[in-house]
Design a protein around this motif. Structure first.
Motif, PDB file in Angstrom:
ATOM      1  N   SER A  68     -23.205  33.028  35.697  1.00 16.13           N
ATOM      2  CA  SER A  68     -22.916  34.443  35.460  1.00 16.13           C
ATOM      3  C   SER A  68     -24.131  35.121  34.860  1.00 16.13           C
ATOM      4  CB  SER A  68     -21.729  34.601  34.506  1.00 16.13           C
ATOM      5  OG  SER A  68     -21.570  35.959  34.119  1.00 16.13           O
ATOM      6  N   THR A  69     -24.391  36.362  35.269  1.00 13.85           N
ATOM      7  CA  THR A  69     -25.475  37.123  34.663  1.00 13.85           C
ATOM      8  C   THR A  69     -25.135  37.531  33.240  1.00 13.85           C
ATOM      9  OG1 THR A  69     -24.591  39.175  35.586  1.00 13.85           O
ATOM     10  CG2 THR A  69     -26.296  38.034  36.860  1.00 13.85           C
ATOM     11  N   GLN A  70     -23.887  37.305  32.818  1.00 13.28           N
ATOM     12  CA  GLN A  70     -23.495  37.609  31.450  1.00 13.28           C
ATOM     13  C   GLN A  70     -23.916  36.503  30.484  1.00 13.28           C
ATOM     14  OE1 GLN A  70     -21.844  40.860  30.869  1.00 13.28           O
ATOM     15  NE2 GLN A  70     -22.988  40.753  32.774  1.00 13.28           N
ATOM     16  N   SER A  71     -24.401  35.385  31.024  1.00  6.85           N
ATOM     17  CA  SER A  71     -24.938  34.323  30.176  1.00  6.85           C
ATOM     18  C   SER A  71     -26.226  34.819  29.511  1.00  6.85           C
ATOM     19  CB  SER A  71     -25.249  33.074  30.999  1.00  6.85           C
ATOM     20  OG  SER A  71     -24.121  32.637  31.705  1.00  6.85           O
ATOM     21  N   GLU A  72     -26.462  34.387  28.306  1.00 11.04           N
ATOM     22  CA  GLU A  72     -27.679  34.800  27.605  1.00 11.04           C
ATOM     23  C   GLU A  72     -28.874  33.970  28.081  1.00 11.04           C
ATOM     24  OE1 GLU A  72     -28.187  37.266  25.507  1.00 11.04           O
ATOM     25  OE2 GLU A  72     -26.093  37.915  25.709  1.00 11.04           O
ATOM     26  N   ALA A  73     -29.977  34.656  28.333  1.00  8.48           N
ATOM     27  CA  ALA A  73     -31.225  33.962  28.660  1.00  8.48           C
ATOM     28  C   ALA A  73     -32.035  33.843  27.373  1.00  8.48           C
ATOM     29  CB  ALA A  73     -31.999  34.738  29.719  1.00  8.48           C
ATOM     30  N   GLY A  74     -31.879  32.735  26.670  1.00 10.29           N
ATOM     31  CA  GLY A  74     -32.528  32.570  25.379  1.00 10.29           C
ATOM     32  C   GLY A  74     -33.986  32.193  25.501  1.00 10.29           C
ATOM     33  N   LEU A  75     -34.693  32.374  24.384  1.00 14.73           N
ATOM     34  CA  LEU A  75     -36.107  32.022  24.348  1.00 14.73           C
ATOM     35  C   LEU A  75     -36.309  30.538  24.623  1.00 14.73           C
ATOM     36  CD1 LEU A  75     -37.332  34.115  21.278  1.00 14.73           C
ATOM     37  CD2 LEU A  75     -37.707  34.597  23.708  1.00 14.73           C
ATOM     38  N   ASN A  76     -35.366  29.707  24.181  1.00 14.98           N
ATOM     39  CA  ASN A  76     -35.496  28.268  24.411  1.00 14.98           C
ATOM     40  C   ASN A  76     -35.461  27.945  25.895  1.00 14.98           C
ATOM     41  OD1 ASN A  76     -35.673  27.757  21.704  1.00 14.98           O
ATOM     42  ND2 ASN A  76     -33.512  27.189  21.458  1.00 14.98           N
ATOM     43  N   ARG A  77     -34.575  28.623  26.624  1.00 12.72           N
ATOM     44  CA  ARG A  77     -34.479  28.385  28.070  1.00 12.72           C
ATOM     45  C   ARG A  77     -35.755  28.837  28.774  1.00 12.72           C
ATOM     46  NH1 ARG A  77     -33.049  25.258  32.157  1.00 12.72           N
ATOM     47  NH2 ARG A  77     -32.438  26.382  34.040  1.00 12.72           N
ATOM     48  N   ILE A  78     -36.259  30.001  28.419  1.00  5.75           N
ATOM     49  CA  ILE A  78     -37.493  30.488  29.035  1.00  5.75           C
ATOM     50  C   ILE A  78     -38.648  29.539  28.711  1.00  5.75           C
ATOM     51  CG2 ILE A  78     -39.208  32.351  29.001  1.00  5.75           C
ATOM     52  CD1 ILE A  78     -36.867  34.311  28.673  1.00  5.75           C
ATOM     53  N   GLY A  79     -38.698  29.099  27.461  1.00  4.85           N
ATOM     54  CA  GLY A  79     -39.759  28.175  27.078  1.00  4.85           C
ATOM     55  C   GLY A  79     -39.696  26.862  27.842  1.00  4.85           C
ATOM     56  N   ALA A  80     -38.475  26.342  28.033  1.00  3.90           N
ATOM     57  CA  ALA A  80     -38.314  25.093  28.783  1.00  3.90           C
ATOM     58  C   ALA A  80     -38.743  25.260  30.231  1.00  3.90           C
ATOM     59  CB  ALA A  80     -36.863  24.621  28.701  1.00  3.90           C
ATOM     60  N   LEU A  81     -38.398  26.406  30.831  1.00  6.24           N
ATOM     61  CA  LEU A  81     -38.787  26.646  32.225  1.00  6.24           C
ATOM     62  C   LEU A  81     -40.291  26.851  32.357  1.00  6.24           C
ATOM     63  CD1 LEU A  81     -35.912  28.905  33.628  1.00  6.24           C
ATOM     64  CD2 LEU A  81     -36.473  26.559  34.278  1.00  6.24           C
ATOM     65  N   VAL A  82     -40.905  27.493  31.374  1.00  6.89           N
ATOM     66  CA  VAL A  82     -42.366  27.625  31.387  1.00  6.89           C
ATOM     67  C   VAL A  82     -43.006  26.241  31.424  1.00  6.89           C
ATOM     68  CG1 VAL A  82     -44.377  28.249  29.979  1.00  6.89           C
ATOM     69  CG2 VAL A  82     -42.510  29.887  30.295  1.00  6.89           C
TER      70      VAL A  82
END
Length: 320
Positions: A217-231
């Motif tokens: 769902s796009t209502q899920s939060e995209a946290g900094l931890n997730r972005i950092g892990a994907l980076v």
């Protein structure tokens, strides 16, 4: 009286070679569909027998959509209301259940065999609703749309069956094109990074690992931890392209690209994909088949395959 579902499918087999939508009788059936994909299925099958209104147009996120006053008026006047189900239109479910006591209301994806569905990453008793990403799965929804139309107007069963058979043939051709065009993507490039996890069925069908910043769902939060892990994944695996979506803001994707750049790894946007909505009215991409033609061609081309410039039929980017 013969069972209508069997009648519909039996008639379909007899007219599988029909080349164009067939039309018939006296006054259209008024149909309201939530998503553009469902509306397109109703138009393909119903042709001139239906007058279809889609509540959610190009660029609209169905996960967050709430019905407006004009939506409510349209649905209460319609002969038939078609919604997706599988918790896609989560904000509207109570309304649909209430409306079903007064109108013909069908959740067209709920008829799918549950063993074909992916589990939801946020809810143990829910499923990934993005079944339109697989033409093979979408056939189940199309058949349910045909059944609902036939139930609402049994006198047009033959017409709906003919158009169903024709459209299923189009979906077969689309599926084959998808397999052919993505076959050219090298194994090392078969990672699809997108804004949210809408492409799981695509990944399952066509052999891609799919990584979304947000969940199903796009209502899920995209946290900094997730972005950092994907980076870190982008850098470690040298992934060079990510994809934005027409119905999701690109802020998080930009943050992903900037994070990779800060670590010395260049990532480009491989293109814009249709995830939860089709293209603008009047363009080629405003139909289901064209929507996936665009996605297949864009993904494969950006990840290293040799693809036809205009897609499956040379029509991509051609407008009408």
């Amino acid at each position: 009286m013969l069972n209508r579902r069997h009648t519909l499918l039996g008639m379909g087999a007899m007219v599988a070679l029909a080349a164009t939508p067939v039309a018939a009788s006296d006054g259209p059936l008024t149909v309201v569909a939530t998503t553009g994909m469902i509306a397109d299925a109703a138009r393909q099958i119903g042709a001139a027998e239906v007058e279809v209104t889609a509540l959610m147009g190009a660029g609209v996120d169905p996960h967050a959509y709430r019905q407006t006053r004009s939506d409510i008026a349209a649905m209460t006047r319609a002969n038939l209301v078609l919604w997706h189900g599988l918790y896609l239109e989560a904000q509207m479910e109570d309304f649909f259940h209430s409306l079903a006591r007064k109108r013909e209301v069908v959740a067209v994806a709920e008829a799918m065999p549950k063993d074909l569905l992916r589990g939801h990453d946020d809810y143990a008793d829910k499923y990934d609703p993005h079944v339109w990403m697989s033409p093979e799965l979408w056939k189940h929804v199309v058949r349910e749309v045909a059944r609902a139309l036939t139930e609402a107007r049994p006198a047009s069963a033959d017409l709906f069956a003919a158009n169903l058979a024709r459209h299923l043939g189009e979906l077969d051709r689309l599926s084959e094109y998808g397999r052919k065009v993505v076959a050219g993507v090298p194994d090392s490039n078969r990672v699809l990074v997108t804004a949210h996890d809408a492409f799981g069925y695509f990944g399952r069908d066509y052999g891609f690992e799919v990584l979304g910043i947000q969940g199903i769902s796009t209502q899920s939060e995209a946290g900094l931890n997730r972005i950092g892990a994907l980076v870190d994944i982008l850098v470690e695996r040298q992934i060079k392209a990510v994809f934005v979506e027409t119905s999701v803001a690109d802020r998080s994707m930009r943050a992903l690209i900037e994070g990779a750049a800060a670590k010395g790894h260049d990532v480009v946007i491989g293109g814009e994909l249709f995830s939860d909505a089709m293209g603008q009215d009047g363009t080629y991409e405003a139909t289901y088949v064209a929507m996936l033609d665009h996605n297949f061609t864009t993904i494969a081309g950006a990840l290293g395959a040799d693809v036809p410039t205009g897609g499956m039929d040379g029509k991509l980017g051609a407008g009408h």
